[in-house]
Write a protein that holds these residues in place. Structure first.
Motif, PDB file in Angstrom:
ATOM      1  N   SER A  13       5.858  -7.878   5.942  1.00  0.00           N
ATOM      2  CA  SER A  13       5.496  -6.602   5.337  1.00  0.00           C
ATOM      3  C   SER A  13       5.973  -5.487   6.252  1.00  0.00           C
ATOM      4  N   CYS A  14       6.757  -4.578   5.706  1.00  0.00           N
ATOM      5  CA  CYS A  14       7.231  -3.443   6.505  1.00  0.00           C
ATOM      6  C   CYS A  14       6.105  -2.434   6.709  1.00  0.00           C
ATOM      7  N   GLN A  15       5.091  -2.469   5.856  1.00  0.00           N
ATOM      8  CA  GLN A  15       3.986  -1.509   5.966  1.00  0.00           C
ATOM      9  C   GLN A  15       3.035  -1.922   7.085  1.00  0.00           C
ATOM     10  N   SER A  16       2.576  -3.187   7.042  1.00  0.00           N
ATOM     11  CA  SER A  16       1.621  -3.635   8.052  1.00  0.00           C
ATOM     12  C   SER A  16       2.330  -4.135   9.306  1.00  0.00           C
ATOM     13  N   GLY A  17       3.611  -4.478   9.175  1.00  0.00           N
ATOM     14  CA  GLY A  17       4.346  -5.026  10.316  1.00  0.00           C
ATOM     15  C   GLY A  17       4.183  -6.532  10.453  1.00  0.00           C
ATOM     16  N   GLU A  18       3.325  -7.117   9.637  1.00  0.00           N
ATOM     17  CA  GLU A  18       3.106  -8.557   9.710  1.00  0.00           C
ATOM     18  C   GLU A  18       4.415  -9.304   9.422  1.00  0.00           C
ATOM     19  N   GLY A  19       4.714 -10.273  10.255  1.00  0.00           N
ATOM     20  CA  GLY A  19       5.895 -11.109  10.017  1.00  0.00           C
ATOM     21  C   GLY A  19       7.201 -10.514  10.494  1.00  0.00           C
ATOM     22  N   MET A  20       7.189  -9.248  10.917  1.00  0.00           N
ATOM     23  CA  MET A  20       8.461  -8.617  11.320  1.00  0.00           C
ATOM     24  C   MET A  20       9.023  -9.280  12.574  1.00  0.00           C
ATOM     25  N   GLU A  21       8.112  -9.690  13.492  1.00  0.00           N
ATOM     26  CA  GLU A  21       8.582 -10.286  14.745  1.00  0.00           C
ATOM     27  C   GLU A  21       9.391 -11.562  14.486  1.00  0.00           C
ATOM     28  N   ALA A  22       8.948 -12.353  13.509  1.00  0.00           N
ATOM     29  CA  ALA A  22       9.661 -13.602  13.202  1.00  0.00           C
ATOM     30  C   ALA A  22      11.071 -13.288  12.668  1.00  0.00           C
ATOM     31  N   TRP A  23      11.169 -12.259  11.874  1.00  0.00           N
ATOM     32  CA  TRP A  23      12.485 -11.803  11.346  1.00  0.00           C
ATOM     33  C   TRP A  23      13.367 -11.325  12.500  1.00  0.00           C
ATOM     34  N   TYR A  24      12.764 -10.575  13.422  1.00  0.00           N
ATOM     35  CA  TYR A  24      13.550 -10.092  14.560  1.00  0.00           C
ATOM     36  C   TYR A  24      14.003 -11.265  15.438  1.00  0.00           C
ATOM     37  N   ALA A  25      13.123 -12.255  15.582  1.00  0.00           N
ATOM     38  CA  ALA A  25      13.493 -13.431  16.376  1.00  0.00           C
ATOM     39  C   ALA A  25      14.653 -14.170  15.710  1.00  0.00           C
ATOM     40  N   TRP A  26      14.617 -14.232  14.393  1.00  0.00           N
ATOM     41  CA  TRP A  26      15.705 -14.870  13.641  1.00  0.00           C
ATOM     42  C   TRP A  26      17.018 -14.122  13.920  1.00  0.00           C
ATOM     43  N   LEU A  27      16.954 -12.787  13.851  1.00  0.00           N
ATOM     44  CA  LEU A  27      18.162 -11.981  14.096  1.00  0.00           C
ATOM     45  C   LEU A  27      18.677 -12.185  15.524  1.00  0.00           C
ATOM     46  N   ARG A  28      17.755 -12.135  16.490  1.00  0.00           N
ATOM     47  CA  ARG A  28      18.160 -12.293  17.896  1.00  0.00           C
ATOM     48  C   ARG A  28      18.832 -13.640  18.120  1.00  0.00           C
ATOM     49  N   SER A  29      18.259 -14.684  17.534  1.00  0.00           N
ATOM     50  CA  SER A  29      18.829 -16.009  17.793  1.00  0.00           C
ATOM     51  C   SER A  29      20.208 -16.128  17.150  1.00  0.00           C
ATOM     52  N   ARG A  30      20.387 -15.502  15.987  1.00  0.00           N
ATOM     53  CA  ARG A  30      21.707 -15.564  15.346  1.00  0.00           C
ATOM     54  C   ARG A  30      22.745 -14.751  16.126  1.00  0.00           C
ATOM     55  N   VAL A  31      22.324 -13.619  16.654  1.00  0.00           N
ATOM     56  CA  VAL A  31      23.250 -12.813  17.464  1.00  0.00           C
ATOM     57  C   VAL A  31      23.625 -13.587  18.726  1.00  0.00           C
ATOM     58  N   ALA A  32      22.624 -14.238  19.341  1.00  0.00           N
ATOM     59  CA  ALA A  32      22.893 -14.994  20.566  1.00  0.00           C
ATOM     60  C   ALA A  32      23.890 -16.114  20.301  1.00  0.00           C
ATOM     61  N   THR A  33      23.737 -16.783  19.161  1.00  0.00           N
ATOM     62  CA  THR A  33      24.672 -17.857  18.811  1.00  0.00           C
ATOM     63  C   THR A  33      26.080 -17.303  18.635  1.00  0.00           C
ATOM     64  N   LYS A  34      26.171 -16.137  18.021  1.00  0.00           N
ATOM     65  CA  LYS A  34      27.476 -15.493  17.819  1.00  0.00           C
ATOM     66  C   LYS A  34      28.154 -15.169  19.134  1.00  0.00           C
ATOM     67  N   LYS A  35      27.348 -14.664  20.061  1.00  0.00           N
ATOM     68  CA  LYS A  35      27.933 -14.186  21.320  1.00  0.00           C
ATOM     69  C   LYS A  35      28.298 -15.336  22.253  1.00  0.00           C
ATOM     70  N   LYS A  36      27.675 -16.492  21.993  1.00  0.00           N
ATOM     71  CA  LYS A  36      27.932 -17.629  22.865  1.00  0.00           C
ATOM     72  C   LYS A  36      29.386 -18.055  22.706  1.00  0.00           C
ATOM     73  N   PRO A  37      30.101 -18.208  23.817  1.00  0.00           N
ATOM     74  CA  PRO A  37      31.488 -18.634  23.687  1.00  0.00           C
ATOM     75  C   PRO A  37      31.550 -20.013  23.033  1.00  0.00           C
ATOM     76  N   SER A  38      32.474 -20.197  22.098  1.00  0.00           N
ATOM     77  CA  SER A  38      32.524 -21.461  21.382  1.00  0.00           C
ATOM     78  C   SER A  38      33.064 -22.582  22.286  1.00  0.00           C
ATOM     79  N   SER A  39      33.888 -22.212  23.251  1.00  0.00           N
ATOM     80  CA  SER A  39      34.364 -23.219  24.198  1.00  0.00           C
ATOM     81  C   SER A  39      33.748 -22.913  25.561  1.00  0.00           C
ATOM     82  N   PRO A  40      33.633 -23.912  26.429  1.00  0.00           N
ATOM     83  CA  PRO A  40      33.019 -23.664  27.734  1.00  0.00           C
ATOM     84  C   PRO A  40      33.766 -22.560  28.472  1.00  0.00           C
ATOM     85  N   GLN A  41      32.999 -21.714  29.121  1.00  0.00           N
ATOM     86  CA  GLN A  41      33.616 -20.607  29.849  1.00  0.00           C
ATOM     87  C   GLN A  41      34.445 -21.158  31.010  1.00  0.00           C
ATOM     88  N   PRO A  42      35.598 -20.555  31.281  1.00  0.00           N
ATOM     89  CA  PRO A  42      36.369 -21.013  32.434  1.00  0.00           C
ATOM     90  C   PRO A  42      35.555 -20.809  33.707  1.00  0.00           C
TER      91      PRO A  42
END
Lengths: 113, 258
Positions: free
Chosen positions: B226-255
């Motif tokens: 709920s955007c009004q009460s804020g309930e559940g927003m943290e879980a959505w933000y955690a979902w976004l953060r984890s997806r961004v982190a996966t994106k930023k992770k180099p697909s091959s091992p870093q040199p």
């Protein structure tokens, strides 16, 4: 009404292909529309009248082949006909259907002069 | 898929075409039948792949928000941008048939936004998105949010080059929407059940709604908020953060930095 854009694609692809072949007109276009593709065949037929005007498809016949839906249950292995509102396996009731057929959306062939 | 041999259009396999009528004898040409076998979505799919390549070069997380009109997509964006704007950089493409109202709401948060008006069009397509993102500095962006035209039908069929379709369903719409509009809920990877602060006032069966969504799409993730009460927003933000982190992770091992 995304069928209008889909129908425009039929005309675009057919005109391009006809010109590549040096055709002077298109007699017919056969498209496959799977029953699970989320496209209403009647709407495509309706839009075709408008989209073909003034093109090489002016007199072309649109032949729509409906491809029935078919799915396999990854649980029990049964293969059954399904429509877009079939979610449970008709054999065992599990919600583990994998669609095998029915999502087709393509021009199959055309007849040109 | 090819109906002759079952190959997919991507297979390096060519069909023999019928050349029976290639001879010229000086009379009117006979009609010829050509195999075409081209997807009616081929043009959109090509452009979507081009978008996807461009987005992945910038390691950009791209979400395509789809729902019926009035489910609260724009409000979810406003609140998300306000809460995460300091932590992550966003850009927003707003799709509507008419008006720039939503873009103005997003612009008020200070996030770069571009309005696309589709006019009579009922969905965004990959071509519009490809041009729409020209307005943004993609290198400086973590998440591109594409708010599609409010419509539970047509946007399901059009790949924009996104990583995930995120379906929004508000509890005032009725719990059986996934069964009524299965195409959309099949296409989505995440379902946000929105406006849950209203649940005490409604006869909306939350568990039934989730069951229906999973019947249509067993793999779908579901978050309630709920955007009004804020309930559940943290879980959505955690979902976004984890997806961004996966994106930023180099697909091959870093040199190694020896």
């Amino acid at each position: 009404m995304h069928e209008l854009g889909i129908t425009q694609s039929i005309v675009d692809i057919a005109v391009r292909t006809a010109l590549e072949q040096g055709a002077t007109r298109v007699r017919s276009v056969t498209v496959e529309i799977g029953e699970l593709a989320g496209v209403v065949a009647d709407s495509v037929a309706f839009c075709f009248e408008a989209c073909r005007a003034g093109t090489l498809l002016e007199d072309a016949e649109l032949i729509i082949e409906a491809i029935p839906g078919k799915a396999r249950c990854s649980g029990c292995g049964a293969e059954n006909p399904v429509d877009q509102y079939t979610f449970a396996c008709p054999a065992c009731g599990a919600f583990t259907l994998e669609r095998l057929q029915g999502e087709e959306l393509q021009i199959r062939e055309m007849e040109i002069d | 898929m090819c109906t002759d041999c079952g190959c997919s259009p991507a297979d390096p396999h060519h069909h023999d075409h019928d050349h029976d009528h290639d001879h010229h004898h000086g009379h009117a040409p006979l009609p010829r039948t050509l195999r075409v076998e081209e997807s009616l979505l081929a043009k959109n799919d090509r452009l979507a792949e081009r978008n996807r390549g461009r987005f992945s070069a910038f390691r950009l997380l791209v979400l395509n928000l789809v729902s019926s009109p009035g489910s609260g997509k724009t409000t979810i964006l406003e609140r998300t941008l306000a809460d995460l704007g300091k932590e992550l950089s966003f850009a927003v493409l707003e799709g509507d048939q008419q008006t720039a109202n939503d873009a103005e709401r997003i612009a008020a948060t200070g996030v770069p936004v571009k309005q696309i008006n589709t006019g009579a069009g009922c969905h965004l397509d990959a071509h519009m998105v490809g041009h729409g993102v020209d307005a943004f500095d993609l290198a400086a962006t973590d998440i591109l949010m594409i708010e599609n035209v409010g419509n539970l039908v047509c946007p399901a069929s059009f790949d924009l080059g996104e990583d995930h379709k995120v379906a929004v369903l508000s509890v005032t719409e009725g719990e059986d929407k996934p069964l009524k509009y299965p195409h959309m809920f099949r296409a989505a990877d995440l379902l946000l059940i929105n406006k849950i602060d209203l649940l005490p006032h409604l006869r909306f069966d939350l568990e039934k709604c989730k069951t229906f969504a999973r019947q249509v799409n067993p793999g779908i993730e579901i978050l309630e908020l709920s955007c009004q009460s804020g309930e559940g927003m943290e879980a959505w933000y955690a979902w976004l953060r984890s997806r961004v982190a996966t994106k930023k992770k180099p697909s091959s091992p870093q040199p190694s930095s020896l």
